[in-house]
Write an enzyme that holds these catalytic residues in place. Structure first.
Site, short mmCIF file in Angstrom:
data_model
loop_
_atom_site.label_atom_id
_atom_site.label_comp_id
_atom_site.label_asym_id
_atom_site.label_seq_id
_atom_site.Cartn_x
_atom_site.Cartn_y
_atom_site.Cartn_z
N LYS A 1 1.24 4.46 11.76
CA LYS A 1 -0.12 3.91 11.72
C LYS A 1 -0.30 2.91 12.85
CE LYS A 1 -0.69 4.74 6.82
NZ LYS A 1 -0.38 4.28 5.46
N ASP B 1 -8.66 2.02 3.01
CA ASP B 1 -8.10 3.09 2.18
C ASP B 1 -9.13 3.62 1.18
OD1 ASP B 1 -5.59 4.10 2.68
OD2 ASP B 1 -4.51 2.50 1.63
N GLN C 1 0.37 -0.98 1.98
CA GLN C 1 1.13 0.27 1.84
C GLN C 1 1.66 0.40 0.40
OE1 GLN C 1 1.50 2.62 4.40
NE2 GLN C 1 2.33 3.89 2.75
#
Ligand code: NDP
Length: 292
Positions: free
Chosen positions: A53, A120, A97
């Protein structure tokens, strides 16, 4: 033989588009979108995801900020970190995460992120907006699946879509997106009866299960479009291991009209959509528009 849906190529084009948008924001508005990724603990798979990422964020011209916290971090410490990132004007996207260590309540953490920075799309406010038909930030993997489908079909209206898997991160948001595109939706899961027959009704069949090669060609309606979200590592004949999806590609590709491979299908779309969401978040926060 099915047409192969090349997610890798689509994701490369999307990342190029994101990079153009970033260049536009820098040039015309002096704004560099920033993505903060928070990793708690040493999970090896998470470390690889976080590295990828960061690399792709930088390649798109954005600011990448990585926060690595020890396995022993407690809820209060992580909430403090998020508070600081919520308040930081250089940070437009925040991603924590998952999975988090067991002492931390993931729901509370996700919902502590400023919803405008929730790239997200997991915050309850963004989940609610998506399910009421006013999407703001949409979860990256389902968004990537939709982009691949919309690239193939101008209009999904009236199509029968079966999504196997009802997780909050893939199955449910994807069903909301397909419904918004006027598909007739079935969400199947581990308690679904006659799953093969349910799948055979699908014009669009999505597998998001986490079971290697579970869906075979016999489950696929001839000509259907098959989107395989699964990522499973299995032993290969040469004693090494390889990645496969939730769909048995060999048999399904003989029946389907189009199919995503694993790897190279949905996987690369996820990070590309994360970058896209970060630009969208930066524009919303700074009240700007840019072509995406
Ligand atoms: P979850 O484990 O959260 O959900 C799996 C779903 O599959 C559940 O709804 C479960 O049903 C259902 N299921 C399990 N076994 C069966 C079965 N035998 N028959 C029918 N349904 C079943 O997984 P995720 O949604 O997080 O991920 C799904 C897959 O997608 C995984 O392989 C994951 O690695 C991959 N993935 C890939 C991403 C990418 O970037 N390409 C991103 C995210 C995930 P129930 O609810 O009843 O338990």
């Amino acid at each position: 033989m099915a047409e192969i849906i090349d997610g890798k190529a689509y994701a490369t084009r999307l990342r190029a588009k994101v990079a153009e948008a970033v260049a536009d924001l820098k040039r015309n508005h002096g704004l560099t979108p920033g993505l903060a990724v928070v990793l708690v603990g040493e999970n090896p798979a998470s470390q690889v995801y976080v590295r990828n990422k960061a690399k792709q964020t930088i390649e798109a011209g954005m600011e990448s900020l990585a926060y690595r916290l020890p396995d022993t971090t407690n809820q209060g410490e992580l909430l403090e970190q998020l508070e600081a990132l919520n308040a930081d004007a250089n940070v437009h996207g925040i991603l924590v995460q998952l999975p988090l260590p067991k002492q931390i309540d993931s729901h509370a953490i996700i919902n502590a992120i400023d919803p405008r920075k929730d790239v997200d799309g997991f915050h309850l406010s963004n989940v609610g907006l998506l399910s009421t038909g006013n999407p703001n930030l949409v979860p990256c993997t389902p968004l990537g699946c939709m982009m691949l489908l919309q690239d193939r079909y101008d209009d999904l209206s009236g199509m029968s879509a079966v999504v196997v898997g009802r997780s909050n991160i893939v199955g449910k948001p994807l069903a909301s997106l397909l419904l918004a595109a006027h598909c007739t939706i079935t969400i199947a899961h581990s308690r679904t009866k006659n799953l093969a027959a349910v799948c055979r009704r699908a014009d669009i069949l999505v597998a998001a299960v986490g079971r290697a090669q579970m869906i075979t060609g016999e489950w696929v309606k001839p000509g259907a479009t098959v989107i395989d979200v699964g990522i499973n590592r299995i032993d290969s004949d040469d004693g090494k291991s390889r990645l496969v999806g939730d769909v048995d590609f060999e048999s399904a590709s003989k029946v389907a009209g189009a199919i995503t491979p694993v790897p190279g299908g949905v996987g690369p779309m996820t990070i590309a959509c994360l970058l896209r969401n970060t630009v969208q978040a930066a524009c919303t926060i700074d009240n700007l528009t840019v072509a995406l």
